[in-house]
Motif scaffolding. Structure first.
Motif, short mmCIF file in Angstrom:
data_model
loop_
_atom_site.label_atom_id
_atom_site.label_comp_id
_atom_site.label_asym_id
_atom_site.label_seq_id
_atom_site.Cartn_x
_atom_site.Cartn_y
_atom_site.Cartn_z
N THR A 62 -27.97 -14.16 4.22
CA THR A 62 -28.54 -13.14 3.34
C THR A 62 -27.46 -12.19 2.84
O THR A 62 -27.42 -11.83 1.66
CB THR A 62 -29.64 -12.35 4.08
N ILE A 63 -26.56 -11.79 3.74
CA ILE A 63 -25.46 -10.90 3.36
C ILE A 63 -24.55 -11.60 2.37
O ILE A 63 -24.15 -11.02 1.35
CB ILE A 63 -24.68 -10.45 4.61
N ASN A 64 -24.22 -12.85 2.62
CA ASN A 64 -23.36 -13.62 1.73
C ASN A 64 -23.97 -13.73 0.33
O ASN A 64 -23.27 -13.52 -0.67
CB ASN A 64 -23.11 -15.00 2.32
N LYS A 65 -25.25 -14.04 0.26
CA LYS A 65 -25.93 -14.14 -1.05
C LYS A 65 -25.91 -12.81 -1.79
O LYS A 65 -25.70 -12.77 -3.01
CB LYS A 65 -27.37 -14.61 -0.87
N ALA A 66 -26.14 -11.72 -1.06
CA ALA A 66 -26.13 -10.39 -1.69
C ALA A 66 -24.75 -10.08 -2.26
O ALA A 66 -24.63 -9.54 -3.37
CB ALA A 66 -26.55 -9.33 -0.68
N HIS A 70 -23.98 -9.59 -6.25
CA HIS A 70 -23.46 -8.29 -6.68
C HIS A 70 -22.12 -8.42 -7.39
O HIS A 70 -21.91 -7.83 -8.45
CB HIS A 70 -23.35 -7.36 -5.47
N VAL A 71 -21.22 -9.19 -6.80
CA VAL A 71 -19.87 -9.30 -7.37
C VAL A 71 -19.89 -10.10 -8.67
O VAL A 71 -19.31 -9.68 -9.67
CB VAL A 71 -18.89 -9.91 -6.34
N GLU A 72 -20.56 -11.25 -8.66
CA GLU A 72 -20.57 -12.07 -9.88
C GLU A 72 -21.38 -11.42 -11.01
O GLU A 72 -21.12 -11.68 -12.17
CB GLU A 72 -21.10 -13.47 -9.57
N GLY A 73 -22.32 -10.56 -10.67
CA GLY A 73 -23.11 -9.88 -11.69
C GLY A 73 -22.56 -8.53 -12.10
O GLY A 73 -23.13 -7.86 -12.96
#
Length: 124
Positions: A62-66, A70-73
């Protein structure tokens, strides 16, 4: 807090390679660039061990997906700002005692492999 304390586990997300807009120059603002993110998280693990259940563990997926979303967006002027925001995501779960984030911007300087910044935080 260089080492985990008793009752803590250490999770490392290593070399997460993402692309984002990072920089202050016009060219940097218009072109996706590579960043490499390393996250170290320490959390209270006793409940996870005792229950042997994901609901009692820190969900690093979940942390990795967040972080990815966040970074790519996002669009960032400074590595400091990106690192601060990634660190906040790593610290979101109340089980987290300590987190450290290092972000590399490859080829940001001539003759250097990368430039990086490291930030950390802890919960008392």
């Amino acid at each position: 807090m260089n080492q985990a304390e008793p009752g803590q586990a250490t999770i490392r997300i290593k070399n997460l390679r993402l692309r984002t807009y990072i920089g202050i120059n016009d060219e940097e603002k218009q072109k996706l660039q590579d960043v490499i993110i390393n996250v170290l998280i320490r959390y209270r693990v006793r409940s996870a061990i005792q229950h042997n259940d994901i609901d009692h563990a820190l969900n690093y997926r979940t942390i990795n997906k967040a972080i990815i979303n966040h970074v790519e967006g996002g669009r960032f002027l400074l590595l400091e700002r990106m690192a601060s925001e990634v660190l906040a995501l790593a610290m979101e779960d109340p089980m987290v005692c300590f987190a450290q984030v290092e972000i590399d911007k490859p080829h940001a300087l001539r003759f250097a492999d990368s430039v990086s910044i490291t930030l950390c935080d802890r919960r008392d």
